[in-house]
Design a protein around this motif. Structure first.
Motif, PDB file in Angstrom:
ATOM      1  N   ARG A 212       2.886 -31.160 -18.361  1.00  0.00           N
ATOM      2  CA  ARG A 212       3.167 -29.836 -18.572  1.00  0.00           C
ATOM      3  C   ARG A 212       2.626 -29.039 -16.946  1.00  0.00           C
ATOM      4  NH1 ARG A 212       2.324 -26.652 -23.013  1.00  0.00           N
ATOM      5  NH2 ARG A 212       3.927 -24.819 -22.252  1.00  0.00           N
ATOM      6  N   ARG A 213       2.003 -29.578 -16.263  1.00  0.00           N
ATOM      7  CA  ARG A 213       1.666 -28.579 -14.739  1.00  0.00           C
ATOM      8  C   ARG A 213       2.424 -29.656 -14.252  1.00  0.00           C
ATOM      9  NH1 ARG A 213      -4.497 -27.762 -13.002  1.00  0.00           N
ATOM     10  NH2 ARG A 213      -3.916 -26.075 -11.268  1.00  0.00           N
ATOM     11  N   ALA A 214       2.791 -28.632 -13.147  1.00  0.00           N
ATOM     12  CA  ALA A 214       3.471 -29.057 -11.307  1.00  0.00           C
ATOM     13  C   ALA A 214       3.338 -27.855 -10.687  1.00  0.00           C
ATOM     14  CB  ALA A 214       5.116 -28.964 -12.134  1.00  0.00           C
ATOM     15  N   VAL A 215       2.328 -27.787  -9.202  1.00  0.00           N
ATOM     16  CA  VAL A 215       2.299 -26.879  -9.219  1.00  0.00           C
ATOM     17  C   VAL A 215       3.337 -26.971  -7.753  1.00  0.00           C
ATOM     18  CG1 VAL A 215       0.984 -25.929  -7.629  1.00  0.00           C
ATOM     19  CG2 VAL A 215       0.071 -27.498  -9.614  1.00  0.00           C
ATOM     20  N   ARG A 216       3.300 -25.192  -7.502  1.00  0.00           N
ATOM     21  CA  ARG A 216       4.498 -25.269  -6.755  1.00  0.00           C
ATOM     22  C   ARG A 216       3.730 -23.763  -6.332  1.00  0.00           C
ATOM     23  NH1 ARG A 216      10.384 -24.171  -8.017  1.00  0.00           N
ATOM     24  NH2 ARG A 216       9.272 -23.537 -10.287  1.00  0.00           N
ATOM     25  N   ILE A 217       3.561 -23.377  -4.546  1.00  0.00           N
ATOM     26  CA  ILE A 217       2.489 -23.075  -3.769  1.00  0.00           C
ATOM     27  C   ILE A 217       3.365 -21.992  -3.330  1.00  0.00           C
ATOM     28  CG2 ILE A 217       1.071 -22.082  -2.247  1.00  0.00           C
ATOM     29  CD1 ILE A 217      -0.712 -24.835  -2.833  1.00  0.00           C
TER      30      ILE A 217
ATOM     31  N   SER B 194      -1.950 -14.275  -2.512  1.00  0.00           N
ATOM     32  CA  SER B 194      -0.846 -15.398  -3.254  1.00  0.00           C
ATOM     33  C   SER B 194      -0.542 -15.372  -4.435  1.00  0.00           C
ATOM     34  CB  SER B 194      -1.350 -16.899  -1.678  1.00  0.00           C
ATOM     35  OG  SER B 194      -2.126 -17.140  -2.484  1.00  0.00           O
ATOM     36  N   VAL B 195       0.232 -15.994  -4.791  1.00  0.00           N
ATOM     37  CA  VAL B 195       1.275 -16.681  -5.973  1.00  0.00           C
ATOM     38  C   VAL B 195       1.131 -18.197  -5.867  1.00  0.00           C
ATOM     39  CG1 VAL B 195       1.961 -16.011  -7.846  1.00  0.00           C
ATOM     40  CG2 VAL B 195       1.876 -14.583  -6.411  1.00  0.00           C
ATOM     41  N   ILE B 196      -0.056 -18.173  -6.801  1.00  0.00           N
ATOM     42  CA  ILE B 196       0.293 -20.255  -7.000  1.00  0.00           C
ATOM     43  C   ILE B 196       1.295 -19.644  -8.715  1.00  0.00           C
ATOM     44  CG2 ILE B 196      -0.440 -22.146  -7.609  1.00  0.00           C
ATOM     45  CD1 ILE B 196      -2.787 -21.642  -6.557  1.00  0.00           C
ATOM     46  N   VAL B 197       2.801 -20.867  -8.435  1.00  0.00           N
ATOM     47  CA  VAL B 197       3.380 -20.340  -9.513  1.00  0.00           C
ATOM     48  C   VAL B 197       3.650 -22.257 -10.079  1.00  0.00           C
ATOM     49  CG1 VAL B 197       5.615 -20.935 -10.558  1.00  0.00           C
ATOM     50  CG2 VAL B 197       4.894 -19.437  -8.304  1.00  0.00           C
ATOM     51  N   GLY B 198       3.536 -22.645 -11.530  1.00  0.00           N
ATOM     52  CA  GLY B 198       3.667 -23.756 -12.398  1.00  0.00           C
ATOM     53  C   GLY B 198       5.029 -23.765 -12.958  1.00  0.00           C
ATOM     54  N   ASN B 199       4.735 -24.960 -13.979  1.00  0.00           N
ATOM     55  CA  ASN B 199       6.199 -25.492 -14.181  1.00  0.00           C
ATOM     56  C   ASN B 199       6.155 -23.358 -15.218  1.00  0.00           C
ATOM     57  OD1 ASN B 199       8.497 -25.778 -16.263  1.00  0.00           O
ATOM     58  ND2 ASN B 199       7.138 -27.971 -15.461  1.00  0.00           N
ATOM     59  N   LEU B 200       7.425 -23.398 -14.164  1.00  0.00           N
ATOM     60  CA  LEU B 200       8.367 -21.800 -14.828  1.00  0.00           C
ATOM     61  C   LEU B 200       9.022 -22.510 -15.866  1.00  0.00           C
ATOM     62  CD1 LEU B 200      10.165 -20.746 -11.397  1.00  0.00           C
ATOM     63  CD2 LEU B 200       7.858 -19.971 -12.537  1.00  0.00           C
ATOM     64  N   GLU B 201       9.591 -24.047 -15.992  1.00  0.00           N
ATOM     65  CA  GLU B 201      10.205 -23.931 -17.689  1.00  0.00           C
ATOM     66  C   GLU B 201       9.248 -23.815 -18.832  1.00  0.00           C
ATOM     67  OE1 GLU B 201      14.477 -26.204 -17.448  1.00  0.00           O
ATOM     68  OE2 GLU B 201      12.485 -27.353 -15.863  1.00  0.00           O
ATOM     69  N   ASP B 202       8.418 -23.791 -18.772  1.00  0.00           N
ATOM     70  CA  ASP B 202       7.143 -24.191 -19.253  1.00  0.00           C
ATOM     71  C   ASP B 202       5.820 -22.942 -19.722  1.00  0.00           C
ATOM     72  OD1 ASP B 202       7.341 -26.635 -19.893  1.00  0.00           O
ATOM     73  OD2 ASP B 202       6.109 -27.019 -19.301  1.00  0.00           O
TER      74      ASP B 202
END
Length: 382
Positions: free
Chosen positions: A363-368, A108-116
């Motif tokens: 800066r951290r916002a987690v999307r799974i 699986s992939v855990i995506v953080g804040n893409l803009e940062d």
């Protein structure tokens, strides 16, 4: 491919680097024309998207007007993004490092804040040594990403780029003879989008020799993580070369001067970033791996239970809806008894996660991202 024991060639800052920079600029310009320039009123890339649509849905794109309008918009957006993209030339050693990166090999992939995390909102990375994942995927000569919107409305599109001549080798003969592939050395073979935590693909990966949607996203995240530093202006580990902007139509005459001689429009320049071969990726990866192994060893020796990592900060989670089990306390017993717990959508209030007593990382916002399809381990072992 070179023998595994043969050290990869370096990319010095001399003439070879200039050659790679010109090659990357030519690839960027050709892809911009492919997506943006029209033929008979439609962008050239529409034929490729239509062929991908057929392999994914077994229906003609003309029969679905809403999909036709979506793909037309995608072509215009991709063409515009390539015209403004930052371009990187990766070192030879980065391709195998990305293939071995944890992001690419986890389930699986855990995506953080893409803009940062993104080094640029629109970017193209070219690999002189292609990325080889397994026998079912064509070698990846480049990856491109395009970001639109901001915040909760942020959308990310990822393209995997391979050698054009390889695409007909896996397509059905009828489709391979009818699709109009570009007459350029490289062509996209997979398009993936991420919006509101949902991954979407627009083709049949097996027929096009492309990675699945989660792997395509992981490739981009792995390049962002291995690419250091975050400073876009200047850094000693990147060589910034200026090359003439590649154009398919050449320069146009601007008129006649006083001496009745034709004057040409000045040639536009573009900056190409050459990532240096040495410590850039290897030192960072080695240090990261050593620190991770040390933490894992200490955790294994500690029998008091799992603990938060020392460098973990707290992070905020905005209000959202999640699919959760209606019987969390009896879930295991129900599953072992052969029952089923259908998840229900429940609202989750805004809260803060992480070890108490530590600072909050703004800066951290987690999307799974949902689990990717299980890859064939037999292929991975070859």
């Amino acid at each position: 491919m070179p023998h595994p024991t043969t050290p990869p060639a370096l990319i010095p800052a001399g003439r070879p680097a200039l050659h790679y920079a010109q090659h990357a600029e030519r690839c960027r310009a050709q892809l911009a024309d492919f997506w943006g320039k029209p033929i008979s009123g439609l962008p050239r890339g529409m034929d490729l998207l239509q062929a991908m649509h057929i392999t994914a849905t077994a229906t003609d794109l003309v029969d679905t007007p809403e999909s036709f309008g979506l793909y037309l918009t995608m072509c215009h957006n991709f063409g515009h993004a390539y015209r403004t993209s930052d371009v990187w030339v990766a070192p030879h050693s980065m391709a195998p490092q990305i293939a071995r990166h944890p992001f690419v090999n986890q389930d699986s992939v855990i995506v953080g804040n893409l803009e940062d995390a993104a080094p640029a909102r629109d970017g193209l990375a070219c690999f002189p040594t292609p990325i080889h994942l397994d026998n079912n995927i064509h070698p990846i000569d480049g990856i491109a990403w395009h970001m639109e919107g901001s915040g909760d409305d942020l959308a990310l599109a990822v393209e995997t780029i391979t050698t054009t001549r390889l695409l007909p080798t896996r397509l059905p003969p009828l489709l391979a003879s009818s699709v109009h592939l570009p007459r350029t050395p490289y062509c996209p073979n997979g398009v993936t989008t991420l919006y509101e935590g949902i991954l979407s693909g627009y083709s049949n990966p097996d027929w096009w020799g492309a990675p699945d949607t989660a792997t395509a996203l992981a490739l981009v995240l792995a390049f962002w993580e291995l690419r250091r530093p975050d400073d876009l202006n200047h850094h000693p580990e990147e060589d910034l070369l200026t090359v003439p902007q590649h154009t398919s139509g050449g320069t146009k005459n601007t008129g006649r001067d006083r001496k009745n001689k034709r004057s040409q429009r000045p040639t536009r320049k573009r900056r190409i970033r050459i990532i240096r071969e040495p410590a850039h990726t290897t030192a960072h990866t080695t240090a990261h791996t050593t620190a991770r192994n040390d933490r894992d060893r200490m955790a294994a020796d500690d029998t008091s239970g799992p603990k938060w990592k020392d460098d973990t900060l707290r992070w905020e989670v905005t209000q959202k809806h999640q699919n959760r089990c209606p019987n969390p306390h009896q879930h295991r017993a129900i599953i072992e008894a052969g029952g089923e717990c259908k998840p229900v959508s429940v609202p989750v209030k805004a809260h803060v996660n992480g070890p108490r007593g530590r600072d909050t990382d703004p800066r951290r916002a987690v999307r799974i991202v949902p689990d990717r399809p299980t890859r064939d381990r037999a292929d991975d072992s070859q």
